[in-house]
Motif scaffolding. Sequence first.
Motif, PDB file in Angstrom:
ATOM      1  N   UNK A   1       4.738  -3.652   0.312  1.00 42.23           N
ATOM      2  CA  UNK A   1       3.527  -2.831   0.325  1.00 42.23           C
ATOM      3  C   UNK A   1       2.515  -3.500   1.245  1.00 42.23           C
ATOM      4  N   UNK A   2       1.593  -2.695   1.791  1.00 39.82           N
ATOM      5  CA  UNK A   2       0.522  -3.214   2.644  1.00 39.82           C
ATOM      6  C   UNK A   2      -0.822  -2.688   2.170  1.00 39.82           C
ATOM      7  N   UNK A   3      -1.867  -3.411   2.517  1.00 40.00           N
ATOM      8  CA  UNK A   3      -3.218  -2.972   2.185  1.00 40.00           C
ATOM      9  C   UNK A   3      -4.151  -3.199   3.365  1.00 40.00           C
ATOM     10  N   UNK A   4      -5.197  -2.387   3.399  1.00 37.84           N
ATOM     11  CA  UNK A   4      -6.292  -2.594   4.339  1.00 37.84           C
ATOM     12  C   UNK A   4      -7.598  -2.596   3.554  1.00 37.84           C
ATOM     13  N   UNK A   5      -8.535  -3.465   3.949  1.00 40.31           N
ATOM     14  CA  UNK A   5      -9.795  -3.647   3.238  1.00 40.31           C
ATOM     15  C   UNK A   5     -10.976  -3.279   4.124  1.00 40.31           C
ATOM     16  N   UNK A   6     -11.951  -2.582   3.522  1.00 36.09           N
ATOM     17  CA  UNK A   6     -13.212  -2.285   4.201  1.00 36.09           C
ATOM     18  C   UNK A   6     -14.357  -2.872   3.381  1.00 36.09           C
ATOM     19  N   UNK A   7     -15.062  -3.849   3.938  1.00 34.76           N
ATOM     20  CA  UNK A   7     -16.192  -4.451   3.240  1.00 34.76           C
ATOM     21  C   UNK A   7     -17.360  -3.475   3.179  1.00 34.76           C
ATOM     22  N   UNK A   8     -18.105  -3.541   2.082  1.00 37.32           N
ATOM     23  CA  UNK A   8     -19.289  -2.686   1.957  1.00 37.32           C
ATOM     24  C   UNK A   8     -20.386  -3.103   2.929  1.00 37.32           C
TER      25      UNK A   8
ATOM     26  N   UNK B   1      -3.942   1.260   0.059  1.00 30.83           N
ATOM     27  CA  UNK B   1      -2.622   0.673  -0.167  1.00 30.83           C
ATOM     28  C   UNK B   1      -1.540   1.719   0.021  1.00 30.83           C
ATOM     29  N   UNK B   2      -0.419   1.306   0.605  1.00 31.16           N
ATOM     30  CA  UNK B   2       0.735   2.188   0.776  1.00 31.16           C
ATOM     31  C   UNK B   2       1.992   1.343   0.876  1.00 31.16           C
ATOM     32  N   UNK B   3       3.111   1.932   0.479  1.00 29.80           N
ATOM     33  CA  UNK B   3       4.400   1.276   0.632  1.00 29.80           C
ATOM     34  C   UNK B   3       4.635   0.928   2.090  1.00 29.80           C
ATOM     35  N   UNK B   4       5.331  -0.182   2.340  1.00 31.01           N
ATOM     36  CA  UNK B   4       5.563  -0.648   3.700  1.00 31.01           C
ATOM     37  C   UNK B   4       6.934  -0.211   4.191  1.00 31.01           C
ATOM     38  N   UNK B   5       7.019   0.110   5.462  1.00 33.29           N
ATOM     39  CA  UNK B   5       8.259   0.586   6.063  1.00 33.29           C
ATOM     40  C   UNK B   5       8.741  -0.371   7.146  1.00 33.29           C
ATOM     41  N   UNK B   6       9.979  -0.850   7.014  1.00 34.88           N
ATOM     42  CA  UNK B   6      10.631  -1.581   8.087  1.00 34.88           C
ATOM     43  C   UNK B   6      10.130  -2.980   8.344  1.00 34.88           C
TER      44      UNK B   6
ATOM     45  N   UNK C   1      -5.050   7.169  14.026  1.00 37.27           N
ATOM     46  CA  UNK C   1      -3.954   6.689  13.198  1.00 37.27           C
ATOM     47  C   UNK C   1      -4.454   5.513  12.360  1.00 37.27           C
ATOM     48  N   UNK C   2      -4.230   5.585  11.035  1.00 38.75           N
ATOM     49  CA  UNK C   2      -4.753   4.546  10.148  1.00 38.75           C
ATOM     50  C   UNK C   2      -3.850   3.324  10.077  1.00 38.75           C
ATOM     51  N   UNK C   3      -2.604   3.441  10.530  1.00 39.07           N
ATOM     52  CA  UNK C   3      -1.766   2.256  10.655  1.00 39.07           C
ATOM     53  C   UNK C   3      -0.832   1.960   9.503  1.00 39.07           C
ATOM     54  N   UNK C   4      -1.002   2.604   8.349  1.00 39.10           N
ATOM     55  CA  UNK C   4      -0.070   2.410   7.248  1.00 39.10           C
ATOM     56  C   UNK C   4       0.966   3.528   7.294  1.00 39.10           C
ATOM     57  N   UNK C   5       2.235   3.166   7.124  1.00 39.92           N
ATOM     58  CA  UNK C   5       3.311   4.151   7.274  1.00 39.92           C
ATOM     59  C   UNK C   5       4.444   3.846   6.294  1.00 39.92           C
ATOM     60  N   UNK C   6       4.489   4.536   5.146  1.00 40.66           N
ATOM     61  CA  UNK C   6       5.567   4.289   4.183  1.00 40.66           C
ATOM     62  C   UNK C   6       6.911   4.778   4.699  1.00 40.66           C
ATOM     63  N   UNK C   7       7.977   4.266   4.084  1.00 42.96           N
ATOM     64  CA  UNK C   7       9.292   4.836   4.334  1.00 42.96           C
ATOM     65  C   UNK C   7       9.320   6.262   3.788  1.00 42.96           C
ATOM     66  N   UNK C   8      10.204   7.128   4.299  1.00 37.23           N
ATOM     67  CA  UNK C   8      10.285   8.496   3.780  1.00 37.23           C
ATOM     68  C   UNK C   8      10.499   8.513   2.263  1.00 37.23           C
ATOM     69  N   UNK C   9       9.753   9.372   1.591  1.00 37.88           N
ATOM     70  CA  UNK C   9       9.833   9.580   0.141  1.00 37.88           C
ATOM     71  C   UNK C   9       9.303   8.403  -0.677  1.00 37.88           C
ATOM     72  N   UNK C  10       8.635   7.464  -0.053  1.00 40.73           N
ATOM     73  CA  UNK C  10       8.094   6.314  -0.777  1.00 40.73           C
ATOM     74  C   UNK C  10       6.622   6.496  -1.122  1.00 40.73           C
ATOM     75  N   UNK C  11       6.157   7.726  -1.179  1.00 46.66           N
ATOM     76  CA  UNK C  11       4.798   7.967  -1.634  1.00 46.66           C
ATOM     77  C   UNK C  11       3.783   8.043  -0.522  1.00 46.66           C
ATOM     78  N   UNK C  12       2.522   8.115  -0.927  1.00 43.39           N
ATOM     79  CA  UNK C  12       1.428   8.347   0.008  1.00 43.39           C
ATOM     80  C   UNK C  12       0.442   7.181  -0.011  1.00 43.39           C
TER      81      UNK C  12
END
Length: 274
Positions: free
Chosen positions: A190-197, A179-184, A154-165
């Motif tokens: 919105x939330x983001x996760x970063x991966x350093x090179x 990046x994905x819309x934030x739920x609840x 599980x990647x941990x980002x979970x938008x509200x229903x119909x709020x995109x991918x």
Amino acid sequence: MGRAFRSVTRAAVALAVACAGALVAAPAAPAAQTAPAVSGGCSMDLGAQGDATGASGSPVSVPRADGRVDQFQVFYDSSATQGLPFVWHRAQSAPGGSYGAWERVSAGTVGPKASFVTAVENAAGGLEVFWLDHGGFCHSVQGPAGGQWSTPENFGLRPSPYHGFLTLFKRSNGTLIAMASSSGKPDRSMESRTQLSSDGVWRPAEAMGKVPATDAGLGQPSTVTELPDRRLKVTAREWNRDRYWQITEAAPNDGIPSGWWPSQWQLCATPRCD
């Protein structure tokens, strides 16, 4: 001008179908369905034998640094016990060459109701693929040499229903941001996760500010632009209203948590936010 890409980057491609009726016809689900197994927070159909039958949509392509192209495709499986499809993958043997056979990434199921997959080549030369799983996103990785995919997590980002991918963006220095819309969560839209090179590790989710309007939620980013000073500017449409918002990093996020995004989004005067 900054470096921009609308919805996805050159190295990240997405396939999203809004409802099951839009999918390519699939084999009928078995009369008696089996409850899904769960591995790493992802739904699994361990009874499916890996028999690719009806395809959902068209293949999506990921350009590789060496000039090859990899493809991902969602396929139904006539042996599936839950009636849900799976992510499959194939790769070119050489730039411009033929593709190898399709191989299933995992027994992780896609959907239901919407089919979505996006993928990107990371800084180490491996592949990372994400797909929709019951409203959240699952994630699997293949190393630079190819071979077996990691167990879905599980990647941990979970938008509200119909709020995109999920939207992926690769910065000019190779850092990835999802990046994905934030739920609840009352403090963020919105939330983001970063991966350093440098290490290939996904940092925990961070808040990307709040829309200062009542009952307003964002869809997935419409555009992501890297400005000349390496800050990111993100625009997004309200999920159910023809109104657009924008937010710009206070400073380029190089992996240190918190403080990179302002607390509020700004309303755009035009759909282009210019």
